[in-house]
Design a protein around this motif. Sequence first.
Motif, PDB file in Angstrom:
ATOM      1  N   PHE A 350     -20.556   9.603 -46.402  1.00 46.70           N
ATOM      2  CA  PHE A 350     -20.308   8.289 -47.718  1.00 46.70           C
ATOM      3  C   PHE A 350     -20.279   7.147 -47.335  1.00 46.70           C
ATOM      4  CE2 PHE A 350     -18.546  11.937 -51.000  1.00 46.70           C
ATOM      5  CZ  PHE A 350     -19.493  12.784 -50.670  1.00 46.70           C
ATOM      6  N   GLN A 351     -19.590   6.858 -46.434  1.00 49.28           N
ATOM      7  CA  GLN A 351     -19.555   5.481 -45.832  1.00 49.28           C
ATOM      8  C   GLN A 351     -20.677   4.791 -45.913  1.00 49.28           C
ATOM      9  OE1 GLN A 351     -16.805   6.010 -42.772  1.00 49.28           O
ATOM     10  NE2 GLN A 351     -14.876   5.412 -43.942  1.00 49.28           N
ATOM     11  N   ARG A 352     -21.832   5.374 -45.407  1.00 48.92           N
ATOM     12  CA  ARG A 352     -22.975   4.627 -45.394  1.00 48.92           C
ATOM     13  C   ARG A 352     -23.878   4.538 -46.527  1.00 48.92           C
ATOM     14  NH1 ARG A 352     -25.147   8.580 -40.685  1.00 48.92           N
ATOM     15  NH2 ARG A 352     -23.182   8.902 -39.308  1.00 48.92           N
ATOM     16  N   LEU A 353     -23.299   5.269 -47.715  1.00 48.41           N
ATOM     17  CA  LEU A 353     -24.222   5.118 -48.606  1.00 48.41           C
ATOM     18  C   LEU A 353     -23.854   3.770 -49.655  1.00 48.41           C
ATOM     19  CD1 LEU A 353     -23.204   8.677 -50.150  1.00 48.41           C
ATOM     20  CD2 LEU A 353     -25.290   7.764 -48.527  1.00 48.41           C
ATOM     21  N   SER A 354     -22.787   3.150 -49.407  1.00 50.74           N
ATOM     22  CA  SER A 354     -22.607   2.025 -50.322  1.00 50.74           C
ATOM     23  C   SER A 354     -23.576   0.890 -49.951  1.00 50.74           C
ATOM     24  CB  SER A 354     -21.286   1.519 -50.420  1.00 50.74           C
ATOM     25  OG  SER A 354     -20.864   1.121 -49.077  1.00 50.74           O
ATOM     26  N   ARG A 355     -23.769   0.867 -48.498  1.00 49.01           N
ATOM     27  CA  ARG A 355     -24.797  -0.221 -48.020  1.00 49.01           C
ATOM     28  C   ARG A 355     -26.221   0.249 -48.600  1.00 49.01           C
ATOM     29  NH1 ARG A 355     -26.040  -3.076 -42.375  1.00 49.01           N
ATOM     30  NH2 ARG A 355     -27.603  -4.547 -43.292  1.00 49.01           N
ATOM     31  N   ILE A 356     -26.669   1.469 -48.398  1.00 52.03           N
ATOM     32  CA  ILE A 356     -28.057   1.894 -49.223  1.00 52.03           C
ATOM     33  C   ILE A 356     -27.931   1.548 -50.598  1.00 52.03           C
ATOM     34  CG2 ILE A 356     -29.365   3.997 -49.593  1.00 52.03           C
ATOM     35  CD1 ILE A 356     -27.855   5.364 -47.074  1.00 52.03           C
ATOM     36  N   VAL A 357     -26.918   1.782 -51.411  1.00 49.99           N
ATOM     37  CA  VAL A 357     -26.883   1.284 -52.827  1.00 49.99           C
ATOM     38  C   VAL A 357     -27.253  -0.092 -52.926  1.00 49.99           C
ATOM     39  CG1 VAL A 357     -25.428   1.189 -54.807  1.00 49.99           C
ATOM     40  CG2 VAL A 357     -25.600   3.278 -53.646  1.00 49.99           C
ATOM     41  N   ARG A 358     -26.474  -0.783 -52.061  1.00 51.46           N
ATOM     42  CA  ARG A 358     -26.683  -2.234 -52.203  1.00 51.46           C
ATOM     43  C   ARG A 358     -27.965  -2.686 -51.975  1.00 51.46           C
ATOM     44  NH1 ARG A 358     -21.746  -2.423 -49.778  1.00 51.46           N
ATOM     45  NH2 ARG A 358     -22.254  -2.957 -47.877  1.00 51.46           N
ATOM     46  N   ASP A 359     -28.649  -2.300 -50.786  1.00 52.04           N
ATOM     47  CA  ASP A 359     -29.862  -2.605 -50.321  1.00 52.04           C
ATOM     48  C   ASP A 359     -31.020  -2.253 -51.395  1.00 52.04           C
ATOM     49  OD1 ASP A 359     -28.893  -3.620 -48.013  1.00 52.04           O
ATOM     50  OD2 ASP A 359     -29.559  -1.900 -46.769  1.00 52.04           O
ATOM     51  N   VAL A 360     -30.715  -0.899 -51.983  1.00 53.98           N
ATOM     52  CA  VAL A 360     -31.654  -0.299 -52.728  1.00 53.98           C
ATOM     53  C   VAL A 360     -31.748  -1.266 -54.368  1.00 53.98           C
ATOM     54  CG1 VAL A 360     -32.730   1.483 -54.099  1.00 53.98           C
ATOM     55  CG2 VAL A 360     -31.974   1.874 -51.632  1.00 53.98           C
ATOM     56  N   ALA A 361     -30.291  -1.441 -54.774  1.00 53.20           N
ATOM     57  CA  ALA A 361     -30.335  -2.192 -55.911  1.00 53.20           C
ATOM     58  C   ALA A 361     -30.729  -3.533 -55.524  1.00 53.20           C
ATOM     59  CB  ALA A 361     -29.068  -2.239 -56.223  1.00 53.20           C
ATOM     60  N   ALA A 362     -30.568  -4.335 -54.639  1.00 51.53           N
ATOM     61  CA  ALA A 362     -31.108  -5.669 -54.403  1.00 51.53           C
ATOM     62  C   ALA A 362     -32.701  -5.381 -54.430  1.00 51.53           C
ATOM     63  CB  ALA A 362     -30.624  -6.376 -53.169  1.00 51.53           C
ATOM     64  N   ALA A 363     -33.278  -4.595 -53.899  1.00 50.64           N
ATOM     65  CA  ALA A 363     -34.837  -4.339 -53.590  1.00 50.64           C
ATOM     66  C   ALA A 363     -35.461  -4.004 -54.931  1.00 50.64           C
ATOM     67  CB  ALA A 363     -35.264  -3.519 -52.547  1.00 50.64           C
ATOM     68  N   THR A 364     -34.699  -3.534 -56.034  1.00 49.59           N
ATOM     69  CA  THR A 364     -35.196  -3.104 -57.295  1.00 49.59           C
ATOM     70  C   THR A 364     -34.962  -4.122 -58.453  1.00 49.59           C
ATOM     71  OG1 THR A 364     -33.362  -1.513 -57.433  1.00 49.59           O
ATOM     72  CG2 THR A 364     -35.524  -0.477 -56.625  1.00 49.59           C
ATOM     73  N   GLY A 365     -33.906  -5.122 -58.008  1.00 51.55           N
ATOM     74  CA  GLY A 365     -33.510  -5.737 -59.152  1.00 51.55           C
ATOM     75  C   GLY A 365     -32.684  -5.017 -60.144  1.00 51.55           C
ATOM     76  N   LYS A 366     -32.014  -4.132 -59.643  1.00 52.32           N
ATOM     77  CA  LYS A 366     -31.088  -3.443 -60.336  1.00 52.32           C
ATOM     78  C   LYS A 366     -29.569  -3.518 -60.048  1.00 52.32           C
ATOM     79  CE  LYS A 366     -34.574   0.183 -61.445  1.00 52.32           C
ATOM     80  NZ  LYS A 366     -34.929   1.568 -61.253  1.00 52.32           N
ATOM     81  N   GLN A 367     -28.651  -3.504 -61.146  1.00 51.24           N
ATOM     82  CA  GLN A 367     -27.214  -3.619 -60.631  1.00 51.24           C
ATOM     83  C   GLN A 367     -26.636  -2.311 -60.548  1.00 51.24           C
ATOM     84  OE1 GLN A 367     -25.274  -6.301 -63.472  1.00 51.24           O
ATOM     85  NE2 GLN A 367     -26.953  -7.844 -63.191  1.00 51.24           N
ATOM     86  N   VAL A 368     -26.187  -1.733 -59.654  1.00 47.72           N
ATOM     87  CA  VAL A 368     -25.794  -0.481 -59.401  1.00 47.72           C
ATOM     88  C   VAL A 368     -24.215  -0.578 -58.642  1.00 47.72           C
ATOM     89  CG1 VAL A 368     -26.115   1.846 -58.413  1.00 47.72           C
ATOM     90  CG2 VAL A 368     -27.980   0.274 -59.085  1.00 47.72           C
ATOM     91  N   ARG A 369     -23.225   0.368 -59.042  1.00 45.99           N
ATOM     92  CA  ARG A 369     -21.985   0.352 -58.280  1.00 45.99           C
ATOM     93  C   ARG A 369     -21.662   1.708 -57.914  1.00 45.99           C
ATOM     94  NH1 ARG A 369     -17.032   1.218 -61.073  1.00 45.99           N
ATOM     95  NH2 ARG A 369     -18.203   0.880 -62.948  1.00 45.99           N
ATOM     96  N   LEU A 370     -21.617   2.100 -56.626  1.00 46.37           N
ATOM     97  CA  LEU A 370     -21.155   3.468 -56.195  1.00 46.37           C
ATOM     98  C   LEU A 370     -19.808   3.729 -56.233  1.00 46.37           C
ATOM     99  CD1 LEU A 370     -22.476   5.810 -54.554  1.00 46.37           C
ATOM    100  CD2 LEU A 370     -21.505   4.544 -52.556  1.00 46.37           C
ATOM    101  N   THR A 371     -19.534   4.857 -56.841  1.00 46.00           N
ATOM    102  CA  THR A 371     -17.981   5.468 -56.924  1.00 46.00           C
ATOM    103  C   THR A 371     -18.311   6.689 -56.076  1.00 46.00           C
ATOM    104  OG1 THR A 371     -18.392   6.605 -58.764  1.00 46.00           O
ATOM    105  CG2 THR A 371     -17.499   4.188 -59.087  1.00 46.00           C
ATOM    106  N   VAL A 372     -17.226   7.063 -55.240  1.00 43.02           N
ATOM    107  CA  VAL A 372     -17.205   8.198 -54.635  1.00 43.02           C
ATOM    108  C   VAL A 372     -15.807   8.795 -54.778  1.00 43.02           C
ATOM    109  CG1 VAL A 372     -18.595   7.628 -52.738  1.00 43.02           C
ATOM    110  CG2 VAL A 372     -16.325   7.156 -52.515  1.00 43.02           C
ATOM    111  N   ALA A 373     -15.781  10.156 -54.520  1.00 38.34           N
ATOM    112  CA  ALA A 373     -14.614  11.036 -54.633  1.00 38.34           C
ATOM    113  C   ALA A 373     -14.641  12.287 -53.908  1.00 38.34           C
ATOM    114  CB  ALA A 373     -14.588  11.817 -56.002  1.00 38.34           C
ATOM    115  N   GLY A 374     -13.675  12.632 -53.340  1.00 33.25           N
ATOM    116  CA  GLY A 374     -13.455  13.897 -52.372  1.00 33.25           C
ATOM    117  C   GLY A 374     -13.890  13.490 -50.922  1.00 33.25           C
TER     118      GLY A 374
END
Lengths: 677, 123
Positions: A350-374
């Motif tokens: 899970f810890q690696r995911l937030s970076r992926i979210v940031r990278d992909v969001a930046a590349a697509t010009g979208k605004q995305v926040r990641l939340t995790v549970a469990g």
Amino acid sequence: MTPAGLSEEILAPIRLGFFVECDELLAELEAGLLALQAGAYDPKIVDAVFRAAHSIKGSAGAFGFARLERFSHAFESALDAVRSETVALDPDLFRLLLRAADALTDIVNAARDGDEAAGPPTDSDALLVALAALAPVRTARPDSEDDDDGFAFPPTPVVLTFASPRCWMIRLRPHASLYAAANEPLLLLRELGRLGDISVALDATALPELGDLQPEEGYLAWTVTLVTNENEAAIREVFAFVEGSCDLSIRQESDVVHEAEGPRTHPAEPVVAVETPTRTIRVDLDRIDRLVNLVGEQVISQSMLRQRMIDAGLSAAPGMEGPLDDLAHLTRDLQESVMAIRAQPVKVVFQRLSRIVRDVAAATGKQVRLTVAGENTEVDRTVIERLTDPLTHMIRNAIDHGIEPPHCRRAAGKPEEGVIHVSAAHRGGRVIIEVTDDGAGLDRAAVRQTALRRGLVSPDALLSDDEVDGLIFAPGFSTSTELSALSGRGVGMDVVKRGVQALGGRIAVTSQPGEGACFTLTLPLTLAVLEGMVVSVAGHSLVAPLSSLVESVRANPAALRQLGSQTCLLSYRGEYLPLIDLGIAFGYRQVAPDAGMGAVLVVEDGLGGRAALLVDEILGQRQVVIKSLETHYRAVPGLAAATILGDGRVALILDVDAVVATHRPAATAAPLRRATG
Amino acid sequence: MIGGKTILTVDDSRTMREMLLAALTDMGHRVLQSEDGLAGLGCLRNHSVDVIITDINMPRLDGFGFIEEVRRDPRYRATPILVLTTENHSSRKDRARRAGATGWIVKPFDPAKLADAIRRVAA
């Protein structure tokens, strides 16, 4: 000599550990920043985040990773500014800090690859400047910090050596605070003695009458005459720890003395003694895997032994049952304990995911926040390792295809920032991982169109919404009309599904147009053992994974309905399920036996599709050790793996999804018996 | 200094603990490890030590608090405590000294500096 002054042999494993610790600290750092970004200011989190950067800096210096030290130092200083609340905690700040965390990760990785000086792909220099702007006071290199006593960071200690020894008069009167800090005048005198020849005179004139004596007070003073080649700085250095805790005067007595430097006392060589109480040890993974395999073999041997004893009528012999049961329990405990060694929290993925979210969001010009549970849900390491790829693709897809661009979201009355929620939980002996987005949901019309164009469904197929949604997992399917740089070719959901199936898992999707989609991964906790229902079909043993099993029922001819010559349906709790004779499906026989003779397993595939499997006999529920078919033979459609039963025979483990899929209305897969030959 | 000493190292960085362990055992000392001040106090309850080396920045109980607590225990009033820290500000050292620190070792880590500091404070 290595930077830390230890031999490379000693330092190498510590360095390896350092990188492992760095990974943990970086994860902590990132998680902390994300938590701060998401919620209210929490000093505890700020402290933890600060400490993470601080710890990396401290150790980086010891290994001589100059760049890492410099960057983590700047980072630490910036975080210190956050800690002291001298900077505004706005979104820009968190964006900067998170980018800095990414850059720090890159530099750590570069250092790990032995290429610390080489430029990692991030613009770390620009970040350094930005970080420095946050904390202008403390961004300098450590050696320019205010250090007034010369003890701490002597870049290269310059010791002036005089041509001939000089005589110094040193007077020392300790204060009570010197003793309170466990400093010892005797040791200070001994240190002076290391510099040259000394003579010491005690001044006890301040010592009061015994009745007035305060044991913690400092009454004594010493006058030392030192003859040495060393300069005054070297003498002051001896008193570095007690500066401020004593009256000290150092005076040069005469320019030249005649005697040469006296013998110095050297400390005795220490005796080797080792006592290292630690709570963790690091073990090579291969050893654990070997242990897991051995225990797996033992589970098989144990159940074989038990079976043979029963067959030979020995299990009923007096005194036999207890030990046999004990052995069974012990074996199971042993197996669980061994599996627990390899269990890891999904956090590491899970810890690696937030970076992926940031990278992909930046590349697509979208605004995305990641939340995790469990994220503390534990799964076997073998599963963890192979979870990253599917999860990464799912997140990328969710952002690329699911989350809308900000202006579309605004138009739809949603917040501009999309949310991807990833959760993990244990359920029924399996781990469930859900990736939910609040995007547009699947475009069913487009999905259907694409499926038609690719020939995945027939034009007149009647498909439920769920079935349409499920089409995105079909091989070669991609809803993207153009090849996006992010998703790219080959990382469609079909690839994800294959990856998940290879793990013995299932994937399903539910979608609400305009509200988002939820992808559910159902995975085994381990790839080593499986709870299964053992059945016999035409003299062969098969194992149905318990996780796919809804119910096993006695076949009742009255509940069967024949549709044409090929299809038979079973009426089950108000719905008709296709009845699949496993004997025919696997080519064990040509004609199904009288349905009334056998038993029926009602199974459910990963997409919620149900089917009834006709078998001859249910032999019972058992835990089986999974043996890969691919490793020992080759992949066989309809079969997930094999196992060895207690009687020593090989039993094949069903791939329920594949079996059910061949009987779906819009199925395109070849019948199993043709595939298996 | 004759023979090895029993040294308690208190640091939340595992790498730093390992470094200290390697360097100190190499010098012939016995090493006890704790990962923060609170764990350090726990360790001191069960073991007797000759020297304590502690970090400052730690979770739960930091180095200052740890030293103050240790000094409250009559058994450890005269035990040398060395502060191992990257903080090189005089104010920090003063604070450590007021808490009862005997001396300090400033990172980056260097076994020679470590040996030097231990020799200075331990009989």
